[in-house]
Design an enzyme around this catalytic site. Structure first.
Site, PDB file in Angstrom:
ATOM      1  N   ASP A  63       0.823  -1.051   0.035  1.00 35.07           N
ATOM      2  CA  ASP A  63      -0.162   0.029  -0.107  1.00 35.07           C
ATOM      3  C   ASP A  63       0.804   1.242   0.029  1.00 35.07           C
ATOM      4  O   ASP A  63       1.857   1.555   0.712  1.00 35.07           O
ATOM      5  CB  ASP A  63      -0.800   0.147   1.131  1.00 35.07           C
ATOM      6  CG  ASP A  63      -1.792   1.203   1.247  1.00 35.07           C
ATOM      7  OD1 ASP A  63      -2.773   1.078   0.290  1.00 35.07           O
ATOM      8  OD2 ASP A  63      -1.745   2.070   2.087  1.00 35.07           O
ATOM      9  N   GLU A 122       7.984   5.337   5.724  1.00 32.54           N
ATOM     10  CA  GLU A 122       9.121   6.178   5.571  1.00 32.54           C
ATOM     11  C   GLU A 122       9.289   7.262   6.177  1.00 32.54           C
ATOM     12  O   GLU A 122      10.541   7.977   6.865  1.00 32.54           O
ATOM     13  CB  GLU A 122       9.236   6.317   3.875  1.00 32.54           C
ATOM     14  CG  GLU A 122       9.389   4.930   3.232  1.00 32.54           C
ATOM     15  CD  GLU A 122      10.523   3.966   3.670  1.00 32.54           C
ATOM     16  OE1 GLU A 122      11.371   4.470   4.186  1.00 32.54           O
ATOM     17  OE2 GLU A 122      10.164   2.810   3.386  1.00 32.54           O
TER      18      GLU A 122
END
Length: 156
Positions: free
Chosen positions: A88, A96
């Site tokens: 996803d 991140e």
């Protein structure tokens, strides 16, 4: 006689700017990842800019990864390989950004753990940090913890 209240002033959140102007088809997912963190913590907030930024985001055909130079500074890459395998895009983005907020990978395999990353599998769509992850980020930015320069390679 007047009475004044003396209280503790709330510290303004630290603003971490990010530039994702060259991320094409992933722009909305990247912005959503930043918004998720903004809604989850108070000691730090992401602000999108088009020029120089604390965090830059780019795209390539490899796995997503983050290059952290210090707390709230560095760059990360939205890797198409993970997207092509079914991961996803908003979860990737939020994960991140988590690295830039001082969180390491924790390959628990649990979808409830944002920082478990790809170990949670392609069926996991949860982009939200759990209570532990939120608390860790709050503590990092409350004390301005020192984060050593680190590269996070997020391949499964």
């Amino acid at each position: 006689m007047s009475v004044g209240l003396i209280g503790t002033a709330e510290a303004a959140p630290r603003i971490v700017t990010y530039n994702s102007s060259n991320t094409g088809e992933f722009q909305a997912a990247i912005d959503r990842g930043a918004q998720i963190w903004n809604a989850s913590v108070v000691n730090v907030q992401f602000r999108k800019v088009t020029g120089a930024a604390n965090v830059t985001v780019s795209v390539d055909n490899q796995w997503p990864r983050a290059y952290v130079t210090s707390l709230g500074r560095g760059r990360w890459v939205m890797g198409r390989q993970a997207v092509n395998e079914g991961h996803d895009t908003v979860r990737i983005s939020s994960h991140e950004f988590g690295h830039l907020l001082g969180l390491p990978d924790r390959r628990t395999g649990l979808c409830t753990d944002l920082m478990s990353g790809a170990s949670a599998g392609t069926s996991c769509k949860n982009p939200n940090p759990n209570a532990r992850e939120k608390a860790e980020v709050e503590a990092n930015f409350r004390t301005m913890v020192t984060v050593k320069a680190t590269t996070f390679e997020d391949a499964a």
